[in-house]
Design a protein around this motif. Structure first.
Motif, PDB file in Angstrom:
ATOM      1  N   HIS A   1     -70.559  -8.442 -29.659  1.00 44.81           N
ATOM      2  CA  HIS A   1     -69.598  -7.342 -29.686  1.00 44.81           C
ATOM      3  C   HIS A   1     -68.193  -7.843 -29.346  1.00 44.81           C
ATOM      4  N   ALA A   2     -68.110  -8.764 -28.405  1.00 46.09           N
ATOM      5  CA  ALA A   2     -66.806  -9.350 -28.068  1.00 46.09           C
ATOM      6  C   ALA A   2     -66.246 -10.124 -29.254  1.00 46.09           C
ATOM      7  N   ALA A   3     -67.123 -10.815 -29.980  1.00 44.73           N
ATOM      8  CA  ALA A   3     -66.682 -11.565 -31.159  1.00 44.73           C
ATOM      9  C   ALA A   3     -66.144 -10.632 -32.235  1.00 44.73           C
ATOM     10  N   VAL A   4     -66.796  -9.482 -32.423  1.00 38.92           N
ATOM     11  CA  VAL A   4     -66.315  -8.511 -33.412  1.00 38.92           C
ATOM     12  C   VAL A   4     -64.958  -7.960 -32.991  1.00 38.92           C
ATOM     13  N   ALA A   5     -64.800  -7.642 -31.699  1.00 36.85           N
ATOM     14  CA  ALA A   5     -63.518  -7.130 -31.205  1.00 36.85           C
ATOM     15  C   ALA A   5     -62.406  -8.150 -31.421  1.00 36.85           C
ATOM     16  N   ALA A   6     -62.727  -9.427 -31.188  1.00 35.53           N
ATOM     17  CA  ALA A   6     -61.738 -10.490 -31.406  1.00 35.53           C
ATOM     18  C   ALA A   6     -61.447 -10.653 -32.896  1.00 35.53           C
ATOM     19  N   LEU A   7     -62.489 -10.591 -33.713  1.00 30.92           N
ATOM     20  CA  LEU A   7     -62.341 -10.739 -35.163  1.00 30.92           C
ATOM     21  C   LEU A   7     -61.449  -9.653 -35.741  1.00 30.92           C
ATOM     22  N   LEU A   8     -61.621  -8.427 -35.246  1.00 28.32           N
ATOM     23  CA  LEU A   8     -60.866  -7.289 -35.767  1.00 28.32           C
ATOM     24  C   LEU A   8     -59.514  -7.111 -35.078  1.00 28.32           C
ATOM     25  N   ARG A   9     -59.209  -8.004 -34.129  1.00 24.34           N
ATOM     26  CA  ARG A   9     -57.927  -7.945 -33.419  1.00 24.34           C
ATOM     27  C   ARG A   9     -57.711  -6.577 -32.759  1.00 24.34           C
ATOM     28  N   VAL A  10     -58.758  -6.040 -32.124  1.00 19.05           N
ATOM     29  CA  VAL A  10     -58.617  -4.779 -31.403  1.00 19.05           C
ATOM     30  C   VAL A  10     -57.659  -5.016 -30.234  1.00 19.05           C
ATOM     31  N   PRO A  11     -56.577  -4.240 -30.126  1.00 15.06           N
ATOM     32  CA  PRO A  11     -55.532  -4.547 -29.139  1.00 15.06           C
ATOM     33  C   PRO A  11     -55.974  -4.479 -27.685  1.00 15.06           C
TER      34      PRO A  11
ATOM     35  N   LEU B   1     -59.951 -13.742 -27.198  1.00 14.11           N
ATOM     36  CA  LEU B   1     -59.812 -12.306 -26.994  1.00 14.11           C
ATOM     37  C   LEU B   1     -58.701 -12.049 -25.990  1.00 14.11           C
ATOM     38  N   PRO B   2     -57.792 -11.116 -26.302  1.00 15.87           N
ATOM     39  CA  PRO B   2     -56.714 -10.807 -25.357  1.00 15.87           C
ATOM     40  C   PRO B   2     -57.284 -10.305 -24.034  1.00 15.87           C
TER      41      PRO B   2
END
Length: 410
Positions: free
Chosen positions: A137-147, A182-183
């Motif tokens: 899930h963290a990888a998807v958030a990073a992939l999609l650049r979720v702010p 990930l930010p």
């Protein structure tokens, strides 16, 4: 995504789109149910229905997970199986929640739900800590650049509300977040079942001095200023009126003014804006995300799918597309496959040249891809623009969506 505003008693409130993700049995549905219930966003008849179903199961208190797992099949299985959108509001903000499933076989559903989100809540069971699906899930958030990302450490009541257990999980997650680029994320210890730190701050965790989850959702900055980005205007329609061509579409980023010099991609022809029409009225300027029509000084060969840009920061014009992807279809994607690439309003033929060394991508796989397109695409790096850096691959045989792509021009 830009925040939207709505007039409310003379003031305005904005809208936050956010997505939730968690492994099976981490309590995500209960967390969302608690958030809706304690923020008084549940209608009386909905709550009564949940109470009846809970009582029929022999439960003494309402099972708040039923507020979100609304489909009968989901209730029977005890899992979330599809993306469900919930809408609620507080006096400070409106919310659009994409409640996504946690199973690995539904990673593509999370990609769908989080693709337009400005914030993702990643749920972790305090007893189990960071597991493989958490990392995914963290990888998807990073992939999609979720702010913005919230790490919600749930079921703190089952570990005695111990600070050391919370700190251990946060440290573990931080290591993975750093590897993914990930930010910064915001960790919040919660108990969805008991209501600790969901809407109200918990009396059981005096060592935690941060905000409750809803408090954070109400105050986190929303809305990237797309009007400050380089101007990008994908042409959707060409309208002819009295021998004059009007180019219609949505300005997805930046600003355009009468008198601006613009470039049409992929032809590279230039012209000057002599007219802008917004909602049927002449305007001196327009800004994203307004829908509008443009008139140019010269009779250029502009058609649907062309991109009009202004200013020195032009998009990259390329036929060799590299991207991070999530494969969505049950049909595998292989090197040599012929596909259609849909980018903004433009659709072109392409062939899959490389899959990052993989033999194929199957449903829910995350990977990297190289495409060769039949015609140039005017792309931005996805890191710079989630609108003009994104595309999908389409099966030319039946029109089904195959893959979601995020352009990497670095």
């Amino acid at each position: 995504m830009t925040s939207t505003t709505t007039a409310v008693t003379g003031a305005t409130i904005d809208t936050l789109r956010f997505a939730t993700a968690g492994s099976v049995d981490d309590g995500k549905s209960t967390l969302v149910g608690r958030l809706l219930h304690d923020s008084k966003s549940v209608l009386t008849d909905q709550l009564e229905a949940v109470e009846r179903v809970s009582a029929s199961r022999g439960q003494d208190t309402p099972d708040l997970a039923l507020l979100t797992d609304g489909l009968r099949a989901e209730r029977e299985q005890g899992i979330t199986i599809d993306v469900a959108y919930r809408y609620f509001a507080t006096p400070l903000r409106r919310f659009i929640l994409a409640d996504t499933p946690g199973h690995v076989q539904y990673t593509r559903n999370m990609v769908t739900g989080a693709s337009t989100a400005e914030l993702a809540i990643i749920l972790v069971d305090a007893r189990h800590g960071v597991v493989e699906q958490t990392r995914r899930h963290a990888a998807v958030a990073a992939l999609l650049r979720v702010p913005h990302v919230v790490l919600a450490v749930n079921k703190m009541d089952l570990v005695g509300y111990e600070e050391k257990e919370f700190d251990r999980i946060v440290e573990d997650f931080a290591g993975h977040a750093a590897e993914l680029g990930l930010p910064g994320f915001t960790p919040i210890p919660v108990s969805a079942l008991c209501g600790d730190n969901v809407v109200e701050r918990s009396a059981h965790m005096d060592w935690y001095t941060g905000p409750a989850l809803l408090e954070f959702l109400e105050t986190v900055p929303v809305g990237s200023d797309v009007s400050a980005a380089p101007a990008r205007f994908p042409v959707q329609y060409v309208i002819r009126h009295d021998e004059v061509r009007h180019y219609a579409g949505q300005l997805v980023s930046g600003q355009l003014r009468v008198g601006d010099r613009v470039t049409v991609h992929p032809s590279g022809e230039t012209s000057e804006i002599i007219g802008i029409d917004v909602l049927g009225n002449d305007a001196d300027m327009a800004y994203a995300p307004q829908s509008l029509t443009l008139r140019l000084a010269d009779q250029r060969d502009v058609s649907r799918g062309d991109m009009i840009s202004a200013g020195p920061d032009a998009p990259a014009l390329t036929q060799d597309v590299r991207a991070a992807v999530c494969h969505l279809a049950d049909r595998a994607l292989r090197v040599g496959d012929r596909v259609l690439v849909k980018h903004t309003t433009r659709t072109v033929k392409a062939i899959v040249k490389d899959l990052g060394g993989a033999l194929e991508l199957t449903a829910n796989d995350l990977g990297r891809i190289t495409l060769r397109t039949a015609e140039p695409l005017a792309l931005d790096d996805y890191a710079d623009s989630r609108r003009t850096g994104a595309f999908i691959l389409v099966d030319p045989a039946d029109g089904s969506t195959l893959t979601a792509g995020m352009a990497d021009l670095s």
